[in-house]
Each structure stands twice: as C-alpha cells, then as structure tokens.
Design an enzyme around this catalytic site. Structure first.
Site, PDB file in Angstrom:
ATOM      1  N   LYS A   1      29.294   0.125 -21.824  1.00 24.30           N
ATOM      2  CA  LYS A   1      28.880   0.537 -20.418  1.00 24.30           C
ATOM      3  C   LYS A   1      29.974   0.423 -19.589  1.00 24.30           C
ATOM      4  O   LYS A   1      30.755  -0.487 -19.476  1.00 24.30           O
ATOM      5  CB  LYS A   1      27.800  -0.498 -20.187  1.00 24.30           C
ATOM      6  CG  LYS A   1      26.341  -0.242 -20.640  1.00 24.30           C
ATOM      7  CD  LYS A   1      25.441  -1.198 -20.078  1.00 24.30           C
ATOM      8  CE  LYS A   1      24.251  -0.728 -19.259  1.00 24.30           C
ATOM      9  NZ  LYS A   1      23.320  -1.970 -19.048  1.00 24.30           N
TER      10      LYS A   1
HETATM   11  O1  G3P Z   1      19.684  -2.024 -17.761  1.00 28.24           O
HETATM   12  C1  G3P Z   1      19.975  -2.101 -16.339  1.00 28.24           C
HETATM   13  C2  G3P Z   1      18.935  -3.141 -15.715  1.00 28.24           C
HETATM   14  O2  G3P Z   1      18.901  -4.304 -16.477  1.00 28.24           O
HETATM   15  C3  G3P Z   1      18.956  -3.338 -14.255  1.00 28.24           C
HETATM   16  O3  G3P Z   1      17.674  -3.876 -14.120  1.00 28.24           O
HETATM   17  O4  G3P Z   1      15.945  -5.237 -12.637  1.00 28.24           O
HETATM   18  O5  G3P Z   1      18.555  -5.678 -12.609  1.00 28.24           O
HETATM   19  O6  G3P Z   1      17.712  -3.677 -11.562  1.00 28.24           O
HETATM   20  P1  G3P Z   1      17.379  -4.712 -12.747  1.00 28.24           P
END
Ligand code: G3P
Length: 222
Positions: free
Chosen positions: A84
């Site tokens: 990533k």
């Molecule tokens: O894969 C990316 C994801 O984990 C981000 O999620 O909830 O931290 O915006 P969030």
C-alpha cells in the site's frame, strides 16, 4: 465482487475466513497499532497463511528512495502481499517504478476520481477509495466510486477499484451496485451484514414449531 476484511486482528480474520466469504485482507498502520506483541511483518505473514488472496500492507516512508526500499522489502514478505502506497507525487513515482518490477501496489488514501485515474495510470493494481472519510468531510464518498468505475470501464484500465473506509451495510450494497470490484469491510460491519432481526425471529419460530412436531412424533409408535 470480492470482499476483503479490513483488519490486522488475526482472531477476527480466522473467524471470518471460516465462513468462506473473504478473499483478501487490508491492513494499515492504524489497524496494526491496535495489535500488541507482534511485528507488522509477522502479522502480515500470519494473515497470508490464513487467507489465500491479496493481503495489503502499508509503507510509511515519505521519500522516494525510502519508499522503494520499504516497498521491495514488504513485497518480499509473501507472494500474496500487495504494497500500500499513499497517492501523492512521490507515491505515484514509486508506483511507476515498482509496478514495472512486478510488485503489486494498492494505491491508498484516494479521495477523488482524478487521484484514482492517476493511480491506475501509474500502474497500481488496486485503487482504494476512502468512502467513509469523504462522507465525514461532508462530501458524497460513493460519488467518487461511481466516477472512478465509469472512467476505468471507459478506458479498460486494468486497476481494480477497492471501496474502503466503509462504515455501514448500505455502503457495501452501493459499492457493489456501482461496480467496485472489491469492498474491504471492518469486522463489526461484516457482523452487521450477516445479521437481520427477521432471520433471528424466523429461526426462533422454526425451532419452537419443530419442538411441537417432535413431541407428536414421540407419541406416535413407529
Ligand atoms: O482500508 C482503509 C480503511 O481502514 C480506512 O477506514 O474507517 O479509518 O476511514 P477508516
């Protein structure tokens, strides 16, 4: 559509993998920071042993040389690892170099269709659009998925759109309807997708009714 689990927690991954519904895993430094007593490398390899599919692990270096070195190291952890890299100028440059070496890149922190197009053009395999964080900022996150799917389809770009930062079951349905090839789903959301109160009520009723005829069968000599 493929469903990935968005977690670095091995117990959650083992539990959900048994249901036969996930074909990959995404992690990030925030998810990894919740895990204690294990290195990032060891955890990613552990995940690869449980899930036979792409497992994304994130680079944190900010300069090109550091990013290239870190990405090559991470890619060597396991055949299924996807590296990533955040979408900025250095990230795009690194992706252009690494993709030519055959390293699979998940370009992350994508918040616009322009960034998605650039990521795909630089050679990313997966393009992670953060739907929930856009919603949090007062934008329509799913609109970026819609625009990106349209552009990728129009030009037959081989990169796959990964709907990330999903927060509720409607997000998953909408990403699927729009044609995102992958949705990465946090453990709690996955649990919410499985559940429906009418299923629980139905199971209880069938169970109660089955007891009634089991009682009758017991009375009837065979
Ligand atoms: O894969 C990316 C994801 O984990 C981000 O999620 O909830 O931290 O915006 P969030």
């Amino acid at each position: 559509m493929r469903l990935f689990l968005d977690t670095a927690n091995i117990d959650q991954i083992r539990e959900v993998a048994k249901m036969g519904i996930i074909s990959g895993v995404t992690t990030n430094p925030t998810l990894m920071a919740k895990e204690e007593g294990v290195t990032y490398r060891d955890r990613v390899v552990e995940i690869c042993d449980v899930v036979d599919g792409p497992v994304s692990a994130e680079c944190t270096a900010r300069d090109l040389d550091g990013l290239l070195t870190e990405a090559r190291e991470i890619a060597a952890w396991h055949d299924n690892v996807v590296v990533k890299i955040p979408v900025d100028e250095t990230g795009l440059e690194a992706t252009a170099v690494l993709s030519k070496e055959g390293i699979k890149i998940n370009m992350t922190l994508v918040f616009s269709a322009n960034q998605a197009l650039l990521a795909a053009t630089a050679g990313a395999t997966l393009v992670s659009i953060f739907v929930g964080r856009l919603d949090d900022a007062g934008q329509e996150g799913m609109e970026v998925v819609r625009e990106s799917v349209e552009i990728f389809d129009q030009y037959h770009l081989p990169a796959q759109i990964l709907a990330a930062s999903l927060r509720h079951p409607r997000h998953v349905i909408e990403a699927a309807q729009l044609g995102a090839q992958i949705a990465t789903i946090p453990y709690g959301l996955l649990k919410a997708m499985v559940k429906h109160p009418l299923t629980d009520v139905g199971i209880e009723k069938f169970l109660a009714d089955s007891k009634a005829y089991e009682k009758e069968s017991a009375k009837t000599p065979s």
